[in-house]
Design a protein around this motif. Sequence first.
Motif, PDB file in Angstrom:
ATOM      1  N   SER A   2       0.855  -1.190   0.000  1.00 57.84           N
ATOM      2  CA  SER A   2       0.000   0.000   0.000  1.00 57.84           C
ATOM      3  C   SER A   2       0.883   1.228   0.000  1.00 57.84           C
ATOM      4  O   SER A   2       1.966   1.219   0.598  1.00 57.84           O
ATOM      5  CB  SER A   2      -0.929   0.022   1.212  1.00 57.84           C
ATOM      6  OG  SER A   2      -1.677   1.224   1.243  1.00 57.84           O
ATOM      7  N   SER A   3       0.433   2.274  -0.652  1.00 58.61           N
ATOM      8  CA  SER A   3       1.221   3.503  -0.758  1.00 58.61           C
ATOM      9  C   SER A   3       0.857   4.532   0.296  1.00 58.61           C
ATOM     10  O   SER A   3       1.416   5.624   0.308  1.00 58.61           O
ATOM     11  CB  SER A   3       1.031   4.116  -2.156  1.00 58.61           C
ATOM     12  OG  SER A   3      -0.339   4.399  -2.387  1.00 58.61           O
ATOM     13  N   SER A   4      -0.067   4.228   1.202  1.00 57.88           N
ATOM     14  CA  SER A   4      -0.478   5.189   2.232  1.00 57.88           C
ATOM     15  C   SER A   4      -0.666   4.487   3.562  1.00 57.88           C
ATOM     16  O   SER A   4      -0.906   3.271   3.621  1.00 57.88           O
ATOM     17  CB  SER A   4      -1.797   5.872   1.841  1.00 57.88           C
ATOM     18  OG  SER A   4      -2.875   4.949   1.911  1.00 57.88           O
ATOM     19  N   ASP A  15      -1.483   5.972  -6.779  1.00 57.60           N
ATOM     20  CA  ASP A  15      -0.352   5.348  -6.106  1.00 57.60           C
ATOM     21  C   ASP A  15       0.646   6.415  -5.656  1.00 57.60           C
ATOM     22  O   ASP A  15       0.802   7.402  -6.300  1.00 57.60           O
ATOM     23  CB  ASP A  15       0.306   4.329  -7.031  1.00 57.60           C
ATOM     24  CG  ASP A  15       1.067   3.254  -6.267  1.00 57.60           C
ATOM     25  OD1 ASP A  15       1.494   2.284  -6.896  1.00 57.60           O
ATOM     26  OD2 ASP A  15       1.240   3.427  -5.064  1.00 57.60           O
ATOM     27  N   THR A  30       0.519  -2.285  -5.659  1.00 53.34           N
ATOM     28  CA  THR A  30      -0.176  -1.834  -4.448  1.00 53.34           C
ATOM     29  C   THR A  30      -1.675  -2.002  -4.634  1.00 53.34           C
ATOM     30  O   THR A  30      -2.182  -2.051  -5.765  1.00 53.34           O
ATOM     31  CB  THR A  30       0.125  -0.360  -4.141  1.00 53.34           C
ATOM     32  OG1 THR A  30      -0.401   0.457  -5.187  1.00 53.34           O
ATOM     33  CG2 THR A  30       1.624  -0.119  -4.004  1.00 53.34           C
TER      34      THR A  30
END
Length: 451
Positions: A378-380, A451, A442
Amino acid sequence: MSDDAHAMTRDAETARAAERARAAETSVPAPTGGPSGPGNPGNPGGHQAARRAAWVAPFVAVSMFLAALNLRPAIGSLGALLEEVRDGLHMSGSVAGVLTSVPPLCFAVFGFAAPRLARRYGPGAIVCAGLAAITAGLLIRPFVPSTVPFLLASALALAGIAVSNVLMPVIVKRYFPDRVGTMTGLYSMALSLGTAGSAAAAVPLAHALGGWRTGLAAWGVLAAVALVPWLVLVRDRSGYEEPGAASAAPAHDVLPSLLRSRTAWSLAVFFGLQATGAYITMGWMSQRFRDAGISAGTAGVLLAVIMVMGVPLAFVIPGLATRLSHQGPIVVVLCACGLVAIGGLYAAPVGGAWVWAVLLGVSNCSFPLALTMIGMRSSSGHGVVRLSAFAQCTGYLISIPGPLLVGVLYQHSGGWTWPLALMGGLLLPQMAVGWFAGRDRTIEREAGVGD
């Protein structure tokens, strides 16, 4: 309109633009290290932020280490003293069996609540509350008079472990976004130390303190020590906000897509299969060695070797994983070690016992790898908490039948052929889904959120 009117209009617009620019300058903090940053003597706020940053990061690292150290003794210490607990509480064998299967069930049920709680109160506050629940449960359960309150107190401690399990990768992502592998390794190493240490020290500690009740309660004191720095950390308001928090709202769109995300499901199944192997190993490997003719004391040491292997490797593997674009090769190596060990336990359980123990310990390091991949998929931070809850809770549900099935096969077959065949058979799909989960992508990208 006259030229004078046009000029007045332009002057008014210019004045309003200048006013907006001045307001923006006073409301938006300057980047650290820039002309107005902490290096500028005229910016005391920058200096203050730099001082906070200097102590918060190492303080969080120590707090994470202490928390992770306390996420397994509730299980390991009880397993080592289960016979004494059964005798002391007049617990039947069937109830004892339920007690040993409660941890993954609690991890699944209570872990699902972690994202909602984290959104409302913050992940640090929930980890702090989780450690408080662990402390209370461990201090209460040894002194209750009967089985039911013992189970309830155990469930309280396990609930605290469950939410902390889910949110620890989120803490890593929030405070150390550029060191996910290193900090996951530190957390995993502490987890392994807590597992091995509680299993090895529970019996001697109980003897030294005068019985199983005070021996079990001592682990609550350790949890209370770990709680203290989190109380300090939750009170800190040093501005360590999640990067991109202002744009976190669209990440809510990721939640419905997790049920359709192949990456999320592959992570969940991989997590569940590795957890199945780990619980089978913790619950049954000592018995396998004893049935082969190895003494009870040596069998316990062999089990400790399996657990201790996770201490150095849990620090090495996450760092290696973050340097690779595809973590699948690591999955294959770990599963291959498990297959060799299981084959050895079938063919030569005594002659190669130490080798098989080491290889099983290596194979069990799929756990820190799974945690690392959760942080990378995941990007967050918001996405990580959703993915961590989904993968861990679904995975723990998948792991529940495994140890029970091994017990049934062992009882009805009268030997270890079928239980070992099951263990080896589970490693094959673990290898396949782990390869898929290790691909460089992701959940946001899959969901089309960004992303």
